[in-house]
Design an enzyme around this catalytic site. Structure first.
Site, PDB file in Angstrom:
ATOM      1  N   SER A   1      38.739  46.190  32.956  1.00 49.06           N
ATOM      2  CA  SER A   1      40.188  46.014  32.929  1.00 49.06           C
ATOM      3  C   SER A   1      40.522  44.777  32.107  1.00 49.06           C
ATOM      4  O   SER A   1      39.715  43.841  32.019  1.00 49.06           O
ATOM      5  CB  SER A   1      40.733  45.838  34.353  1.00 49.06           C
ATOM      6  OG  SER A   1      42.086  45.437  34.333  1.00 49.06           O
TER       7      SER A   1
ATOM      8  N   TYR B   1      40.211  41.430  42.381  1.00 50.08           N
ATOM      9  CA  TYR B   1      39.985  42.639  41.588  1.00 50.08           C
ATOM     10  C   TYR B   1      39.595  42.248  40.164  1.00 50.08           C
ATOM     11  O   TYR B   1      38.626  42.764  39.601  1.00 50.08           O
ATOM     12  CB  TYR B   1      41.247  43.494  41.582  1.00 50.08           C
ATOM     13  CG  TYR B   1      41.229  44.632  40.588  1.00 50.08           C
ATOM     14  CD1 TYR B   1      40.630  45.845  40.905  1.00 50.08           C
ATOM     15  CD2 TYR B   1      41.826  44.498  39.333  1.00 50.08           C
ATOM     16  CE1 TYR B   1      40.626  46.898  39.994  1.00 50.08           C
ATOM     17  CE2 TYR B   1      41.824  45.537  38.420  1.00 50.08           C
ATOM     18  CZ  TYR B   1      41.223  46.724  38.760  1.00 50.08           C
ATOM     19  OH  TYR B   1      41.212  47.764  37.847  1.00 50.08           O
TER      20      TYR B   1
END
Length: 216
Positions: free
Chosen positions: A108, A121
């Site tokens: 990501s 995360y």
């Protein structure tokens, strides 16, 4: 993308795509299948006798708490699903990988600058960048290992961001291409890295975020 415009780079190949029933994972599985691959969707047993491509896409974000406010169980779940599961999958699959096989991790853009609402995360996604580098060396020369780092994609996973018009518009304005990405954009980048067209690329991360990146 229309089927007629898609090549057949994975004809006769077997691919495993984890977390592929929706969103980015589904688009990746669909793209590989349209290009000729036999795709195993999130299975630990059905392996067609060989494995040519593995796309590790599974991820969770169970909390929006700051890292130092996160419960231990939350930290464990983030690490287990976002990092450890990828390693365990490759341990199981490695004896079946063919010469010239390819691994692609889905990280990501949050790996480069974890946002406050997704801090841990982001940290787990940063770990995937390091895992890509380490395994590229460990699995060479017969297996390539690369990574795709998506920007903000309007999937169910990210709807708490993309369903908010103010946040979405802000992200679009900060993105040089002035739009959010699509799952199909991620699938195209993943298919390239997994294909023989990227046969001299390993240990690399492609950021697919419309130009929105903190990297040089």
């Amino acid at each position: 993308m229309e089927k007629s415009k898609i090549g057949r780079r994975f004809e006769g190949k077997v691919a495993i795509v984890t977390a592929s029933t929706q969103g980015i994972g589904f688009s990746i599985a669909q793209r590989l299948a349209l290009e000729g691959a036999s795709v195993v969707i999130s299975s630990r047993k059905q392996k067609y006798g060989k494995i040519d491509v593995i796309v590790s896409n599974a991820a969770v974000n169970p909390s929006v708490d700051a890292i130092l406010d996160s419960h231990e169980s939350t930290l464990d779940k983030l690490w287990e699903v976002n990092v450890k599961t990828s390693i365990l999958l490759l341990q199981d699959a490695s004896p079946h990988l063919t010469k010239g096989s390819s691994i692609v991790f889905i990280s990501s853009i949050a790996a480069y600058q974890p946002p406050s609402s997704m801090s841990m995360y982001g940290v787990t996604k940063t770990a995937l960048l390091g895992l890509t580098k380490a395994l590229a060396t460990e699995m060479a020369p017969h297996t390539r290992v690369n990574c795709v780092a998506p920007g903000t994609i309007p999937t169910r996973f990210a709807r708490f961001i993309t369903d908010n018009d103010i946040i979405r518009n802000t992200i679009e304005e900060k993105t040089p291409l002035k739009r959010l990405g699509t799952a199909e954009d991620m699938a195209a980048a993943t298919a390239f890295l997994a294909s023989d067209e990227a046969s001299y690329i390993t240990g690399e991360t492609i950021v697919v975020a419309g130009g929105m990146s903190s990297r040089l």
